[in-house]
Design a protein around this motif. Structure first.
Motif, PDB file in Angstrom:
ATOM      1  N   GLY A   2      -2.274  13.661  -9.601  1.00  0.00           N
ATOM      2  CA  GLY A   2      -1.838  13.834  -8.214  1.00  0.00           C
ATOM      3  C   GLY A   2      -0.746  12.880  -7.790  1.00  0.00           C
ATOM      4  N   CYS A   3      -0.416  11.909  -8.623  1.00  0.00           N
ATOM      5  CA  CYS A   3       0.642  10.966  -8.270  1.00  0.00           C
ATOM      6  C   CYS A   3       1.986  11.680  -8.280  1.00  0.00           C
ATOM      7  CB  CYS A   3       0.645   9.791  -9.238  1.00  0.00           C
ATOM      8  SG  CYS A   3       1.877   8.542  -8.802  1.00  0.00           S
ATOM      9  N   ARG A   4       2.908  11.182  -7.481  1.00  0.00           N
ATOM     10  CA  ARG A   4       4.243  11.804  -7.409  1.00  0.00           C
ATOM     11  C   ARG A   4       4.941  11.830  -8.767  1.00  0.00           C
ATOM     12  NH1 ARG A   4       8.337   7.561  -6.457  1.00  0.00           N
ATOM     13  NH2 ARG A   4       7.261   5.558  -6.458  1.00  0.00           N
ATOM     14  N   CYS A   5       4.535  10.899  -9.649  1.00  0.00           N
ATOM     15  CA  CYS A   5       5.188  10.868 -10.967  1.00  0.00           C
ATOM     16  C   CYS A   5       4.688  11.998 -11.865  1.00  0.00           C
ATOM     17  CB  CYS A   5       4.983   9.516 -11.644  1.00  0.00           C
ATOM     18  SG  CYS A   5       3.289   9.163 -12.132  1.00  0.00           S
ATOM     19  N   GLN A   6       3.602  12.687 -11.415  1.00  0.00           N
ATOM     20  CA  GLN A   6       3.081  13.835 -12.179  1.00  0.00           C
ATOM     21  C   GLN A   6       3.529  15.149 -11.552  1.00  0.00           C
ATOM     22  OE1 GLN A   6       1.226  13.139 -14.971  1.00  0.00           O
ATOM     23  NE2 GLN A   6       1.492  10.970 -14.479  1.00  0.00           N
ATOM     24  N   LEU A  37       9.506   9.521 -10.723  1.00  0.00           N
ATOM     25  CA  LEU A  37       8.983   8.387 -11.503  1.00  0.00           C
ATOM     26  C   LEU A  37       8.973   7.093 -10.696  1.00  0.00           C
ATOM     27  CD1 LEU A  37      10.737   9.125 -14.924  1.00  0.00           C
ATOM     28  CD2 LEU A  37       8.400   9.688 -14.239  1.00  0.00           C
ATOM     29  N   HIS A  38       8.127   6.165 -11.129  1.00  0.00           N
ATOM     30  CA  HIS A  38       8.055   4.834 -10.501  1.00  0.00           C
ATOM     31  C   HIS A  38       9.195   3.961 -11.011  1.00  0.00           C
ATOM     32  CE1 HIS A  38       4.011   5.811  -9.058  1.00  0.00           C
ATOM     33  NE2 HIS A  38       3.771   6.288 -10.283  1.00  0.00           N
ATOM     34  N   GLY A  39       9.623   3.086 -10.150  1.00  0.00           N
ATOM     35  CA  GLY A  39      10.682   2.161 -10.545  1.00  0.00           C
ATOM     36  C   GLY A  39      12.007   2.527  -9.927  1.00  0.00           C
ATOM     37  N   ALA A  55       5.978   6.710 -15.690  1.00  0.00           N
ATOM     38  CA  ALA A  55       4.949   7.599 -15.147  1.00  0.00           C
ATOM     39  C   ALA A  55       3.613   6.892 -15.352  1.00  0.00           C
ATOM     40  CB  ALA A  55       4.969   8.933 -15.877  1.00  0.00           C
ATOM     41  N   CYS A  56       2.748   6.888 -14.306  1.00  0.00           N
ATOM     42  CA  CYS A  56       1.528   6.087 -14.392  1.00  0.00           C
ATOM     43  C   CYS A  56       0.358   6.872 -14.980  1.00  0.00           C
ATOM     44  CB  CYS A  56       1.135   5.550 -13.011  1.00  0.00           C
ATOM     45  SG  CYS A  56       0.609   6.828 -11.855  1.00  0.00           S
ATOM     46  N   GLY A  57       0.384   8.186 -14.882  1.00  0.00           N
ATOM     47  CA  GLY A  57      -0.710   8.962 -15.447  1.00  0.00           C
ATOM     48  C   GLY A  57      -1.842   9.278 -14.487  1.00  0.00           C
TER      49      GLY A  57
HETATM   50 ZN   LIG Z   1       2.435   7.607 -10.790  1.00  0.00          ZN
END
Ligand SMILES: [Zn+2]
Length: 115
Positions: free
Chosen positions: A41-45, A51-53, A36-38
């Motif tokens: 608004g990112c899809r990982c949140q 999650l990314h990857g 998760a990038c933090g």
């Molecule tokens: Zn992200």
């Protein structure tokens, strides 16, 4: 103190022969990770989070600290034999030490710590 017996000598010679054949050896381990990038608004949140990857990461210890970096699939394919060699090397060293301990006859003489 007993001299190493013939089977122990043969086992030592076999380990030494295999050690001599080992090529390049890279330490550490490869792990596939999602992160998760933090960024807000990112899809990982999101809910549920996406999650990314997964990313391939190479983790190793440098001066007592864990160091991690991403590697590409291409690098993984190229260096997999090097990682395998390092693992085999550690196993051979462990085998040689166990064999030497046995051959030395010192194993039973360990002083027990008083509890
Ligand atoms: Zn992200």
């Amino acid at each position: 103190m007993a001299e190493p017996r013939a089977p122990q000598r043969r086992a030592q010679a076999a380990i030494a022969a295999e050690l001599a054949q080992i090529g390049f050896a890279l330490p550490g381990s490869l792990v596939s990770r999602t992160t998760a990038c933090g960024k807000p608004g990112c899809r990982c949140q999101g809910d549920p989070p996406v999650l990314h990857g997964p990313y391939l990461t190479w983790t190793r210890t440098v001066n007592g600290k864990t160091v991690t970096r991403k590697i590409t699939e291409e690098q993984r394919v190229r260096f997999q034999p090097w990682f395998d060699n390092a693992r085999r090397l550690r196993q051979l060293v462990a085998d040689l030490e166990a064999l030497s301990l046995q051959a030395s006859g010192l194993e039973g003489d360990d002083q027990r710590q008083r509890s």
